[in-house]
Motif scaffolding. Structure first.
Motif, PDB file in Angstrom:
ATOM      1  N   UNK A 130     -20.779 -31.868  10.718  1.00  0.00           N
ATOM      2  CA  UNK A 130     -21.379 -32.575   9.571  1.00  0.00           C
ATOM      3  C   UNK A 130     -20.831 -33.991   9.442  1.00  0.00           C
ATOM      4  N   UNK A 131     -19.515 -34.155   9.599  1.00  0.00           N
ATOM      5  CA  UNK A 131     -18.935 -35.506   9.454  1.00  0.00           C
ATOM      6  C   UNK A 131     -19.472 -36.463  10.519  1.00  0.00           C
ATOM      7  N   UNK A 132     -19.817 -35.919  11.692  1.00  0.00           N
ATOM      8  CA  UNK A 132     -20.394 -36.803  12.713  1.00  0.00           C
ATOM      9  C   UNK A 132     -21.799 -37.251  12.293  1.00  0.00           C
ATOM     10  N   UNK A 133     -22.585 -36.308  11.738  1.00  0.00           N
ATOM     11  CA  UNK A 133     -23.929 -36.671  11.282  1.00  0.00           C
ATOM     12  C   UNK A 133     -23.857 -37.726  10.197  1.00  0.00           C
ATOM     13  N   UNK A 134     -22.834 -37.615   9.342  1.00  0.00           N
ATOM     14  CA  UNK A 134     -22.700 -38.562   8.229  1.00  0.00           C
ATOM     15  C   UNK A 134     -22.392 -39.986   8.710  1.00  0.00           C
ATOM     16  N   UNK A 135     -22.003 -40.128   9.974  1.00  0.00           N
ATOM     17  CA  UNK A 135     -21.709 -41.475  10.491  1.00  0.00           C
ATOM     18  C   UNK A 135     -22.679 -41.883  11.610  1.00  0.00           C
ATOM     19  N   UNK A 189     -19.839 -27.667  -2.036  1.00  0.00           N
ATOM     20  CA  UNK A 189     -20.574 -26.531  -1.470  1.00  0.00           C
ATOM     21  C   UNK A 189     -20.093 -26.287  -0.044  1.00  0.00           C
ATOM     22  N   UNK A 190     -20.129 -25.034   0.387  1.00  0.00           N
ATOM     23  CA  UNK A 190     -19.811 -24.784   1.794  1.00  0.00           C
ATOM     24  C   UNK A 190     -20.870 -25.437   2.689  1.00  0.00           C
ATOM     25  N   UNK A 191     -20.443 -26.216   3.650  1.00  0.00           N
ATOM     26  CA  UNK A 191     -21.374 -26.895   4.568  1.00  0.00           C
ATOM     27  C   UNK A 191     -20.747 -26.911   5.953  1.00  0.00           C
ATOM     28  N   UNK A 192     -21.540 -26.581   6.965  1.00  0.00           N
ATOM     29  CA  UNK A 192     -21.108 -26.694   8.351  1.00  0.00           C
ATOM     30  C   UNK A 192     -19.979 -25.743   8.727  1.00  0.00           C
ATOM     31  N   UNK A 193     -18.959 -26.177   9.479  1.00  0.00           N
ATOM     32  CA  UNK A 193     -18.747 -27.568   9.890  1.00  0.00           C
ATOM     33  C   UNK A 193     -19.790 -28.096  10.889  1.00  0.00           C
ATOM     34  N   UNK A 194     -20.521 -27.187  11.622  1.00  0.00           N
ATOM     35  CA  UNK A 194     -21.570 -27.688  12.533  1.00  0.00           C
ATOM     36  C   UNK A 194     -22.919 -27.550  11.859  1.00  0.00           C
ATOM     37  N   UNK A 195     -23.719 -28.578  11.954  1.00  0.00           N
ATOM     38  CA  UNK A 195     -25.083 -28.510  11.423  1.00  0.00           C
ATOM     39  C   UNK A 195     -26.037 -29.048  12.495  1.00  0.00           C
ATOM     40  N   UNK A 196     -27.241 -28.463  12.551  1.00  0.00           N
ATOM     41  CA  UNK A 196     -28.256 -29.004  13.462  1.00  0.00           C
ATOM     42  C   UNK A 196     -28.738 -30.320  12.863  1.00  0.00           C
ATOM     43  N   UNK A 197     -28.588 -31.391  13.604  1.00  0.00           N
ATOM     44  CA  UNK A 197     -28.897 -32.693  12.994  1.00  0.00           C
ATOM     45  C   UNK A 197     -29.025 -33.764  14.060  1.00  0.00           C
ATOM     46  N   UNK A 198     -29.655 -34.854  13.707  1.00  0.00           N
ATOM     47  CA  UNK A 198     -29.783 -35.968  14.638  1.00  0.00           C
ATOM     48  C   UNK A 198     -31.132 -36.629  14.529  1.00  0.00           C
ATOM     49  N   UNK A 199     -31.641 -37.047  15.704  1.00  0.00           N
ATOM     50  CA  UNK A 199     -32.812 -37.909  15.742  1.00  0.00           C
ATOM     51  C   UNK A 199     -33.770 -37.463  16.846  1.00  0.00           C
ATOM     52  N   UNK A 236     -39.223 -42.277  14.325  1.00  0.00           N
ATOM     53  CA  UNK A 236     -38.099 -41.365  14.516  1.00  0.00           C
ATOM     54  C   UNK A 236     -38.114 -40.335  13.394  1.00  0.00           C
ATOM     55  N   UNK A 237     -37.959 -39.070  13.746  1.00  0.00           N
ATOM     56  CA  UNK A 237     -37.672 -38.081  12.716  1.00  0.00           C
ATOM     57  C   UNK A 237     -36.164 -37.868  12.726  1.00  0.00           C
ATOM     58  N   UNK A 238     -35.545 -38.317  11.650  1.00  0.00           N
ATOM     59  CA  UNK A 238     -34.088 -38.163  11.502  1.00  0.00           C
ATOM     60  C   UNK A 238     -33.878 -37.019  10.529  1.00  0.00           C
ATOM     61  N   UNK A 239     -32.909 -36.163  10.821  1.00  0.00           N
ATOM     62  CA  UNK A 239     -32.781 -35.053   9.884  1.00  0.00           C
ATOM     63  C   UNK A 239     -31.568 -34.202  10.070  1.00  0.00           C
ATOM     64  N   UNK A 240     -31.432 -33.301   9.117  1.00  0.00           N
ATOM     65  CA  UNK A 240     -30.339 -32.341   9.156  1.00  0.00           C
ATOM     66  C   UNK A 240     -30.824 -31.033   8.555  1.00  0.00           C
ATOM     67  N   UNK A 241     -30.419 -29.941   9.199  1.00  0.00           N
ATOM     68  CA  UNK A 241     -30.701 -28.605   8.675  1.00  0.00           C
ATOM     69  C   UNK A 241     -29.358 -28.017   8.261  1.00  0.00           C
ATOM     70  N   UNK A 242     -29.229 -27.678   6.976  1.00  0.00           N
ATOM     71  CA  UNK A 242     -27.921 -27.257   6.468  1.00  0.00           C
ATOM     72  C   UNK A 242     -27.701 -25.758   6.584  1.00  0.00           C
ATOM     73  N   UNK A 267     -32.181 -36.142  20.234  1.00  0.00           N
ATOM     74  CA  UNK A 267     -30.748 -35.890  20.062  1.00  0.00           C
ATOM     75  C   UNK A 267     -30.514 -35.126  18.761  1.00  0.00           C
ATOM     76  N   UNK A 268     -31.421 -34.194  18.483  1.00  0.00           N
ATOM     77  CA  UNK A 268     -31.267 -33.283  17.333  1.00  0.00           C
ATOM     78  C   UNK A 268     -30.544 -32.054  17.881  1.00  0.00           C
ATOM     79  N   UNK A 269     -29.254 -32.004  17.658  1.00  0.00           N
ATOM     80  CA  UNK A 269     -28.408 -30.961  18.267  1.00  0.00           C
ATOM     81  C   UNK A 269     -27.363 -30.483  17.243  1.00  0.00           C
ATOM     82  N   UNK A 270     -26.717 -29.347  17.506  1.00  0.00           N
ATOM     83  CA  UNK A 270     -25.613 -28.967  16.619  1.00  0.00           C
ATOM     84  C   UNK A 270     -24.490 -29.996  16.744  1.00  0.00           C
TER      85      UNK A 270
END
Ligand SMILES: Cc1cc2nc3c(=O)[nH]c(=O)nc-3n(C[C@H](O)[C@H](O)[C@H](O)COP(=O)(O)OP(=O)(O)OC[C@H]3O[C@@H](n4cnc5c(N)ncnc54)[C@H](O)[C@@H]3O)c2cc1C
Length: 467
Positions: free
Chosen positions: A310-315, A213-223, A275-281, A304-307
Motif C-alpha cells: 500500500x505504501x508503494x501505491x501511495x507514492x 482501518x486494516x489495509x494491505x499490506x499488499x493491495x492490487x494497484x497500479x496503472x 490510463x486507468x489508475x486504481x487500487x483494490x483494497x 502495471x496493475x499488480x500486487x
C-alpha cells in the motif's frame, strides 16, 4: 516584482521582544532560510511574506496569531503547502508554517492515529502501515494531511472507508481569539461538523485524531495504459463499471500525453493515452477477478496493475507531481458521464497543451455517499464522478494557452455538472464558487459558525466562508 517593500515595515525591536516568548523558528527575508521557506508547491504563486513562523506547539500558534492580529498582519496558514490557489502564503503578511509539528501516535488497540498538523501523507502512511492500518490519504504522498483533510480528502480508500474528513474523529483547534478548543462528537460537535470539509475557516488545527482501518499490506494497484484512440471505449467501460463496482475498487480515468516512463514503449512517449489508475483494497484473488475485464476493453500499451505494498501505491504517482512547475487547476463534480461528455473529454485529449498536464475522473460513491449530505460540511456526496483538470507547465510566460485550454474543457463539461466544485482543487479565481461547494443550507450554517469562531475573518486566505 519587488520582493522587499513589505518586509521592512516590521519593527525589529518589537519582534525581538515578542520572540522571547516564542519557542519555534522565526524566518525573515534577510535570513538564508527565507528563499526556500517562502516557496509553495505551485510555482505560479510567488508571494513574499514579511515573516514566517514555525511553531513547535499550540502555545506558539496562539502567540503567532496574537502577534499578527495586534500588528494587523495578514495570516496565511501552511501545512504541506500544496494549495493550488496559493492560500498558504501571503504578500507582506505572516505565514504560520506548521511543518515542525511532526508528531504521530498510532493507537493500535483503538485503531486511532493522533497526528500533528505538519505531517505529510507519506509520513502518516508509513507509520500506520507499520501496524497494517491506514486512513484514506492523498494520491500524492507529499500533500499535507491538514489542508487535505479539512477540505475533504479524496484517495484510493474512499469508497471503502470514506473521505479523509469522514475519518476525522476529533481535532485540537486554536481559534483566532487565542483559545484551544477540542472538537469531537461530544464536545463542540458543530465545529467538528465544519472541519469535515469546511477548510481552514474556523481556526488553526494543531492535532487531528483519525479512525484507522486494516489495509494491505499488499493491495492490487497500479496503472493500465491504453492508446488515445481507445479513449471513448475505455471511458464508456469506466462509466458503466462505477455503479456496479465493489467498494474495494477505486479507479480513476486519466487522460494525458504518455510520459517517458521506462515501462512504456518509446514510440508512445508524448502520444495521447488514457490510463486507468486504481487500487483494490480487498483480498488479492477478489481484486484479480474484479480487475480482469480491464484487459479486454482494448489492448493495453502497458499494464502495471499488480500486487504491491500500500505504501508503494501511495507514492507511485509522485514522480509526475514534483514542485517547481506552473499549475492551473479546475474541478467539477459530475452527475453523469453520458456519451456527449465522453466526446468532450476525447476532443480535449487531442488538444491538450502540455506534456505535464492531465485531466482525470476518479470514481466517487461507495462510503462517501453513506454520510448524509447534511452530515458534514463536505458537499455533493451523491455525485458519482469528479473531473479534475490539472494544467501544468514549465515556463511562466506560457500561462495563457494552458489556462485557456483548462477553462475551455471545464466550460464544455458544464452541462454534466452536479452543481459544484471541490474546494481542495480550486484555483484562485474560483472563490465565488465556494457557496456552490456546500449548497445553500450548509453554507448558511458554515457562515454562522464562521461568525462564531472568526467574526473578523482573520483566516480569510482559504476557500473563504464569509462570516
Ligand atoms: C500534487 C497534489 C496532489 C493532490 N492530490 C490530492 C488528492 O489525491 N486528493 C485530494 O483530495 N486533494 C489532493 N490535492 C489537493 C489538496 O488536498 C489541497 O491542495 C490541500 O489544501 C493540501 O493540503 P496542504 O496541507 O498540503 O496545503 P497547504 O497549502 O499547506 O494548506 C492549504 C490550506 O488549508 C488550510 N490549512 C492547512 N493546514 C491547516 C491547519 N492546520 N489548520 C487550519 N487550516 C489549515 C489553510 O487554509 C491553507 O491555506 C492535491 C494537491 C496537489 C498539489
Amino acid at each position: 516584482m519587488s520582493r522587499s517593500s513589505a518586509v521592512i515595515t516590521l519593527d525589529q525591536s518589537d519582534l525581538q521582544a515578542w520572540a522571547a516568548g516564542f519557542a519555534g523558528e522565526i524566518i525573515q527575508p534577510a535570513d538564508p532560510a527565507y528563499a526556500d521557506a517562502r516557496k509553495v508547491w505551485n510555482e505560479s504563486i510567488q508571494k513574499d511574506p514579511a515573516l514566517l513562523l514555525r511553531p513547535t506547539g499550540s502555545s506558539d500558534v496562539i502567540a503567532a496569531l496574537a502577534y499578527a492580529r495586534d500588528r494587523g498582519l495578514e495570516v496565511a496558514v501552511r501545512a504541506g503547502g500544496h494549495s493550488i490557489a496559493g492560500f498558504s502564503t501571503t504578500e507582506g503578511g505572516m505565514v504560520i508554517d506548521l511543518s515542525r509539528l511532526k508528531g504521530i501516535r498510532v493507537d493500535t488497540q483503538h485503531r486511532r492515529a493522533h497526528v500533528q498538523a505538519g505531517v505529510l501523507w507519506k509520513e502518516l502512511d508509513r507509520e500506520t502501515q507499520a501496524f497494517g492500518l491506514a486512513v484514506t490519504g492523498g494520491l500524492i504522498s507529499s500533500t499535507g494531511v491538514a489542508g487535505f483533510t479539512l477540505g475533504g480528502g479524496i484517495g484510493w480508500l474512499q469508497r471503502k472507508h470514506g473521505l479523509a474528513c469522514d475519518n476525522l474523529v476529533s481535532a485540537d483547534v486554536v481559534t483566532v481569539d487565542g483559545s484551544l478548543v477540542h472538537a469531537s462528537e461530544k464536545e463542540n460537535s458543530d465545529l467538528l461538523w465544519a472541519l469535515r470539509g469546511g477548510g481552514g475557516n474556523f481556526g488553526i488545527v494543531t492535532s487531528f485524531e483519525f479512525e484507522l482501518h486494516p489495509v494491505g499490506p499488499e493491495v492490487m494497484s497500479g496503472l493500465t495504459f491504453y492508446p488515445g484512440e481507445s479513449a471513448s471505449d475505455v471511458l464508456a467501460f469506466f462509466r458503466d463499471l462505477q455503479p456496479r463496482a465493489s467498494r474495494d475498487l477505486m479507479l480513476a480515468a486519466v487522460l494525458r500525453l504518455a510520459p517517458p516512463a521506462p515501462f512504456l514503449p518509446e514510440d508512445v512517449h508524448g502520444k495521447p493515452v488514457i490510463v486507468l489508475a486504481g487500487m483494490h483494497a480487498g483480498p488479492l484473488d477478489q481484486a484479480s477477478r474484479e480487475l480482469a475485464p480491464l484487459k479486454d476493453i482494448a489492448k493495453p500499451i502497458a499494464d502495471v496493475m499488480v500486487p504491491r505494498p500500500y505504501v508503494q501505491m501511495q507514492t507511485l504517482l509522485d514522480a509526475s507531481w514534483q514542485p517547481g512547475f506552473q499549475n492551473y487547476w479546475k474541478a467539477e463534480y459530475l452527475s453523469a458521464l453520458p456519451d456527449g461528455a465522453i466526446q468532450v473529454l476525447v476532443d480535449h485529449l487531442a488538444t491538450i497543451t502540455s506534456p505535464l498536464s492531465d485531466f482525470k475522473i476518479p470514481f466517487l460513491g461507495g462510503a462517501i455517499s453513506d454520510v448524509p449530505e447534511e452530515g458534514s460540511a463536505y458537499g455533493h456526496r451523491d455525485a458519482p464522478f469528479i473531473l479534475n483538470i490539472n494544467a501544468r507547465w514549465a515556463e511562466s510566460s506560457d500561462a495563457d494557452r494552458h489556462i485557456a485550454w483548462t477553462r475551455d474543457l471545464w466550460r464544455e463539461m458544464q452541462p454534466y455538472s452536479a452543481g459544484g466544485t471541490y474546494t481542495n482543487f480550486t484555483s484562485v479565481d474560483d472563490q465565488d464558487r465556494t457557496p456552490d461547494s456546500y449548497g445553500e443550507v450548509k453554507y448558511k450554517r458554515l457562515s454562522e459558525l464562521k461568525r462564531r469562531f472568526d467574526p473578523e475573518n482573520v483566516l480569510h486566505l482559504n476557500q473563504n466562508i464569509r462570516p
